[in-house]
Design an enzyme around this catalytic site. Structure first.
Site, PDB file in Angstrom:
ATOM      1  N   LYS A  99     -11.609 -26.588  45.745  1.00  0.00           N
ATOM      2  CA  LYS A  99     -10.200 -26.455  45.368  1.00  0.00           C
ATOM      3  C   LYS A  99      -9.327 -26.168  46.585  1.00  0.00           C
ATOM      4  CE  LYS A  99      -7.391 -23.788  42.039  1.00  0.00           C
ATOM      5  NZ  LYS A  99      -7.483 -22.705  41.021  1.00  0.00           N
TER       6      LYS A  99
ATOM      7  N   CYS B 258      -7.354 -27.427  38.594  1.00  0.00           N
ATOM      8  CA  CYS B 258      -6.347 -26.512  38.056  1.00  0.00           C
ATOM      9  C   CYS B 258      -5.023 -26.513  38.832  1.00  0.00           C
ATOM     10  CB  CYS B 258      -6.936 -25.111  37.945  1.00  0.00           C
ATOM     11  SG  CYS B 258      -6.036 -24.021  36.804  1.00  0.00           S
TER      12      CYS B 258
ATOM     13  N   GLU C  37     -12.700 -25.692  34.650  1.00  0.00           N
ATOM     14  CA  GLU C  37     -12.813 -24.850  35.838  1.00  0.00           C
ATOM     15  C   GLU C  37     -13.601 -23.590  35.487  1.00  0.00           C
ATOM     16  OE1 GLU C  37      -9.809 -22.846  39.150  1.00  0.00           O
ATOM     17  OE2 GLU C  37      -9.125 -23.021  37.073  1.00  0.00           O
TER      18      GLU C  37
END
Length: 275
Positions: free
Chosen positions: A114, A155, A40
């Protein structure tokens, strides 16, 4: 599939970070990898948002993305670019945290923004408010590759099994989790959550991570992992930055799913009632 993972300590200079990514792509190719996975925020990791703003651009003008695409084409390897912070993609002015799957000709095969944003106050005193600058994505993404269907996450998404169920229901046999986990949350939850996601889906989980003390003052946990569908850890890069390699036997997915056929046993469950 021979996979390479780049564990990095990304800094506040995008040009230096791009140079490190290009070197990792070249190392992956030299090691016989089919695809390189990066963490990330591979292009810039800077908690000073005023300073970072000078380096942010939209996808069409992001120089890190351009260099990675060029390097992938020159090396003839695929790259899962864990994520970049991009500006100018939304009318409301907020940033997006976007991952890219790039093929061996440098073409972008898939994008994923995300969905789950990290807004927490940790016992160590660390406070993170991603939602103050970033807009969440809204769409789960899978993409076909020469080695199987890939499901994309980033993440903090790791903590939300419904997303991973959506991806495996859509046929994903490889789940990508690029990350920049903090040290306290990494120590507590990183390994167990990644192994759980692999076991639940009967899929490979590939998680390239940031590691070390960064120029912006944060520290990240490292331990880039590859977990097989049975939950066995095939690669753990600990705290050592660089490029690691692992060979994946994709037949393992069918073997594990036949052994414990959890995907076929899934049921839709009505909302809980209060007794």
């Amino acid at each position: 599939m021979r996979a390479a993972l780049f564990q990095s300590c990304t800094g506040i200079d995008p040009d230096a970070n791009a140079t490190a990514l290009v070197a990792a792509i070249e190392a992956a190719a030299a090691g016989g990898a089919d695809i390189l996975f990066t963490p990330e925020m591979s292009g810039l990791l800077d908690r000073d948002r005023t300073r970072a703003a000078d380096h942010l651009a939209d996808e069409a003008h992001d120089r890190v993305l351009a260099r990675v695409r060029d390097a992938a084409a020159k090396a003839g390897v695929w790259v899962h670019l864990g994520s970049l912070a991009l500006a100018g993609e939304r009318h409301d002015g907020r940033l997006v945290n976007r991952s890219f799957l790039i093929d061996d000709a440098g073409a972008i095969r898939a994008r994923y923004d995300k969905i789950h944003l990290f807004d927490v106050d940790l016992p160590t005193g660390e406070s993170w408010r991603e939602s103050s600058a970033y807009a969440p994505g809204s769409q789960a993404v899978v993409v076909d590759t020469p080695w199987g269907r890939m499901g994309l996450t980033i993440c903090y998404d790791l903590r939300f099994p419904d997303l991973f169920r959506t991806l495996s229901d859509a046929g994903a046999t490889i789940l990508c989790v690029p990350a920049a986990f903090t040290v306290p949350t990494g120590r507590a939850h990183w390994h167990v959550l990644l192994r759980a996601r692999a076991i639940e889906a009967g899929a490979f989980v590939i998680a390239a991570a940031q590691a070390g003390a960064h120029a912006d003052g944060r520290a990240t946990y490292g331990h880039s992992l590859v977990v097989d569908p049975w939950g066995d850890v095939l690669l753990d890069m600990q705290g050592e930055n660089g490029v690691g390699f692992v060979d994946l036997d994709m037949k393992r997915v069918a073997e594990v799913r036949a052994r414990v056929p959890v995907l076929t046993h899934r049921r839709k469950i009505a909302p809980a009632t209060i007794a």
